[in-house]
Design a protein around this motif. Structure first.
Motif, PDB file in Angstrom:
ATOM      1  N   THR A  79       3.108   1.838  -3.738  1.00 41.00           N
ATOM      2  CA  THR A  79       1.797   1.562  -4.010  1.00 41.00           C
ATOM      3  C   THR A  79       1.215   3.092  -4.391  1.00 41.00           C
ATOM      4  O   THR A  79       1.484   4.030  -5.437  1.00 41.00           O
ATOM      5  CB  THR A  79       0.928   0.937  -4.567  1.00 41.00           C
ATOM      6  OG1 THR A  79       0.140   0.622  -3.823  1.00 41.00           O
ATOM      7  CG2 THR A  79       1.622  -0.230  -5.343  1.00 41.00           C
ATOM      8  N   ASN A 119      -7.585  -2.482   0.842  1.00 40.04           N
ATOM      9  CA  ASN A 119      -5.717  -2.554   0.372  1.00 40.04           C
ATOM     10  C   ASN A 119      -6.255  -2.915  -0.917  1.00 40.04           C
ATOM     11  O   ASN A 119      -5.062  -2.852  -1.389  1.00 40.04           O
ATOM     12  CB  ASN A 119      -5.288  -2.645   1.748  1.00 40.04           C
ATOM     13  CG  ASN A 119      -4.722  -1.996   3.067  1.00 40.04           C
ATOM     14  OD1 ASN A 119      -5.621  -0.940   2.944  1.00 40.04           O
ATOM     15  ND2 ASN A 119      -4.096  -2.978   3.846  1.00 40.04           N
ATOM     16  N   PHE A 120      -6.667  -4.024  -1.308  1.00 36.66           N
ATOM     17  CA  PHE A 120      -6.513  -4.747  -2.513  1.00 36.66           C
ATOM     18  C   PHE A 120      -7.343  -4.089  -3.402  1.00 36.66           C
ATOM     19  O   PHE A 120      -6.071  -3.512  -4.345  1.00 36.66           O
ATOM     20  CB  PHE A 120      -7.737  -5.631  -1.754  1.00 36.66           C
ATOM     21  CG  PHE A 120      -7.223  -6.610  -3.873  1.00 36.66           C
ATOM     22  CD1 PHE A 120      -6.392  -7.436  -4.159  1.00 36.66           C
ATOM     23  CD2 PHE A 120      -8.787  -6.458  -4.177  1.00 36.66           C
ATOM     24  CE1 PHE A 120      -6.444  -8.027  -5.257  1.00 36.66           C
ATOM     25  CE2 PHE A 120      -8.512  -7.003  -5.469  1.00 36.66           C
ATOM     26  CZ  PHE A 120      -7.405  -7.849  -5.759  1.00 36.66           C
ATOM     27  N   PHE A 126      -3.166 -11.012  -0.320  1.00 36.23           N
ATOM     28  CA  PHE A 126      -2.483 -10.329   1.267  1.00 36.23           C
ATOM     29  C   PHE A 126      -1.999 -11.471   2.927  1.00 36.23           C
ATOM     30  O   PHE A 126      -2.309 -11.186   3.595  1.00 36.23           O
ATOM     31  CB  PHE A 126      -3.466  -9.525   1.739  1.00 36.23           C
ATOM     32  CG  PHE A 126      -3.763  -8.098   0.990  1.00 36.23           C
ATOM     33  CD1 PHE A 126      -2.392  -7.736   1.676  1.00 36.23           C
ATOM     34  CD2 PHE A 126      -4.055  -7.855   0.193  1.00 36.23           C
ATOM     35  CE1 PHE A 126      -2.352  -5.675   0.699  1.00 36.23           C
ATOM     36  CE2 PHE A 126      -4.258  -6.300  -0.630  1.00 36.23           C
ATOM     37  CZ  PHE A 126      -3.624  -5.522  -0.220  1.00 36.23           C
ATOM     38  N   GLN A 173      -7.056  -0.518  -3.378  1.00 33.11           N
ATOM     39  CA  GLN A 173      -6.069   0.512  -3.212  1.00 33.11           C
ATOM     40  C   GLN A 173      -4.808   0.759  -4.402  1.00 33.11           C
ATOM     41  O   GLN A 173      -5.090   0.880  -6.210  1.00 33.11           O
ATOM     42  CB  GLN A 173      -5.968   0.708  -2.299  1.00 33.11           C
ATOM     43  CG  GLN A 173      -5.355   2.178  -2.308  1.00 33.11           C
ATOM     44  CD  GLN A 173      -4.282   2.922  -1.141  1.00 33.11           C
ATOM     45  OE1 GLN A 173      -4.832   3.000  -0.014  1.00 33.11           O
ATOM     46  NE2 GLN A 173      -3.323   3.807  -0.973  1.00 33.11           N
ATOM     47  N   VAL A 174      -4.636  -1.338  -4.164  1.00 30.96           N
ATOM     48  CA  VAL A 174      -3.382  -1.794  -4.914  1.00 30.96           C
ATOM     49  C   VAL A 174      -3.845  -1.645  -6.459  1.00 30.96           C
ATOM     50  O   VAL A 174      -2.875  -2.004  -7.527  1.00 30.96           O
ATOM     51  CB  VAL A 174      -2.191  -2.441  -4.257  1.00 30.96           C
ATOM     52  CG1 VAL A 174      -2.143  -2.358  -3.163  1.00 30.96           C
ATOM     53  CG2 VAL A 174      -3.291  -3.821  -4.357  1.00 30.96           C
ATOM     54  N   ARG A 175      -5.034  -2.560  -6.580  1.00 35.34           N
ATOM     55  CA  ARG A 175      -5.949  -2.565  -7.849  1.00 35.34           C
ATOM     56  C   ARG A 175      -6.282  -1.019  -8.655  1.00 35.34           C
ATOM     57  O   ARG A 175      -6.569  -1.295 -10.022  1.00 35.34           O
ATOM     58  CB  ARG A 175      -6.362  -3.391  -8.123  1.00 35.34           C
ATOM     59  CG  ARG A 175      -7.136  -3.441  -7.065  1.00 35.34           C
ATOM     60  CD  ARG A 175      -8.541  -4.527  -7.832  1.00 35.34           C
ATOM     61  NE  ARG A 175     -10.180  -4.626  -7.120  1.00 35.34           N
ATOM     62  CZ  ARG A 175     -11.094  -4.786  -7.644  1.00 35.34           C
ATOM     63  NH1 ARG A 175     -10.952  -6.650  -9.102  1.00 35.34           N
ATOM     64  NH2 ARG A 175     -12.743  -4.540  -7.128  1.00 35.34           N
ATOM     65  N   GLY A 176      -6.038  -0.248  -7.718  1.00 35.25           N
ATOM     66  CA  GLY A 176      -6.006   1.141  -8.646  1.00 35.25           C
ATOM     67  C   GLY A 176      -7.132   1.495  -8.854  1.00 35.25           C
ATOM     68  O   GLY A 176      -7.877   2.752  -9.628  1.00 35.25           O
ATOM     69  N   VAL A 211       0.637  -1.199  -0.139  1.00 39.35           N
ATOM     70  CA  VAL A 211       0.266   0.229   0.005  1.00 39.35           C
ATOM     71  C   VAL A 211       0.234   1.025  -0.485  1.00 39.35           C
ATOM     72  O   VAL A 211       0.323   1.884  -0.587  1.00 39.35           O
ATOM     73  CB  VAL A 211      -1.252   0.038   0.712  1.00 39.35           C
ATOM     74  CG1 VAL A 211      -1.738   1.155   1.904  1.00 39.35           C
ATOM     75  CG2 VAL A 211      -1.847  -1.104   0.966  1.00 39.35           C
TER      76      VAL A 211
END
Lengths: 210, 210
Positions: free
Chosen positions: A105, B162-163, A159, B165-168, A102
């Motif tokens: 990125t 979080n997932f 995760f 967020q990191v996948r945009g 997190v």
């Protein structure tokens, strides 16, 4: 010779990031450990983020070799086990990325785009494999279930290490815990399988939850 | 009066941590924003970690009220939807915890123990609910599948934001994405359900994936 130093910097940075956590390692630490001058390091890389970006690129291209579905035949459960092993090994080798995903990125646009692309490609690959299993009638699932399951597979794989850490797992169990992660992903598939395959997975899985 | 200031410090810290990320907020920022002196703030809390620990305790006690299975009857799918909504709302209200979970729990032993306890209790609660569904024959799953699914449910819920967020994902879609998280968790259960309930979930789920 120059490119050899470059590779040594990348290799050692990966080891140090994995061991200490990327935020706790500076370019000076890396130069010290390699016994080169900071100036020599800066000749090869602009700054720490430049090193991190190159390691991301290595991670991405290794993941690309994992994310290949068989072209000439339907995928089998064995293909999936193998892919999962390769993917988890790759994530383990680059675990600093997943640990601080997190932060990495969100602070760096290049890394954000890299990672969004990795996830997108993996989502496509997993969906294709699951659609293949459904066509072969090994698995019974609607289109919506397949897409949701592909997302859950990616999330659990991405995760898994962090989850283990926050629930208080012992660091010395890390290798077994990784195997357990593969088991957890297989359990996302199990309920969709025909009874024969579902039972087969459970037998295989015994080896994974010691 | 003193205890009122104390609560105001906690309330405002929560807002600021959620908006800016906990690592980017100092006790001075909090005192400034409240228009009190740093000395006054330190009268109530030893340091920033002390504030964070109190917010963790609030989070834990709110999660405890969510994690309650009906005592006098078997749990239903409706109970699970409701629990999921309450749990996701709670996680949203304390999202700074989930965003920096690995860092917070690795730098502070108290927080680590807190969180390990929250996860353990939630794992027990989810397992009990699933066992109840299996006993009522709404769901067909082995003991091993139930335990693995409980773990996957916790993992998906914990790292959903979080997932995304990191996948945009787009930050302005955060509220819809949260609803999508509830859907993703329900999809972990769907394949274990009897056909009637499985279909029912898919109908309900339509509202969740706009």
């Amino acid at each position: 010779m120059a490119s050899k130093t470059r590779d040594r910097i990348l290799d050692l940075s990966l080891v140090m990031f994995n061991e200490r956590g990327e935020p706790n390692v500076t370019t000076n630490h890396i130069a010290d450990e390699l016994e080169i001058s900071p100036g020599n390091l800066y000749y090869h890389f602009r700054n720490k983020d430049d090193i991190v970006e190159h390691l991301f690129a290595r991670y991405e291209s290794r993941m690309d070799t994992v994310m290949v579905a068989p072209e000439d035949r339907a995928p089998t459960l064995e293909d999936i086990w193998l892919q999962l092993h390769l993917a988890f090994e790759c994530m383990w080798d680059y675990r600093f990325i997943l640990r601080d995903l997190v932060d990495l990125t969100s602070r760096n646009r290049k890394l954000r785009l890299h990672y969004a692309r990795i996830i997108k490609r993996a989502q496509q690959n997993v969906t294709d494999v699951l659609l293949g299993l459904a066509r072969a009638e090994v698995m019974r699932a609607s289109r919506q279930e397949i897409e949701a399951t592909a997302t859950n597979i990616l999330l659990v794989a991405t995760f898994w290490m962090n989850f283990n850490q926050v629930r208080g797992a012992q660091p010395e169990r890390a290798a077994q815990d990784l195997t357990r992660g593969i088991f957890q992903v297989m359990m996302l598939l199990a309920p969709f399988l025909r009874d024969t395959e579902r039972l087969h997975i459970h037998t295989l899985a015994q080896a994974y939850v010691k």
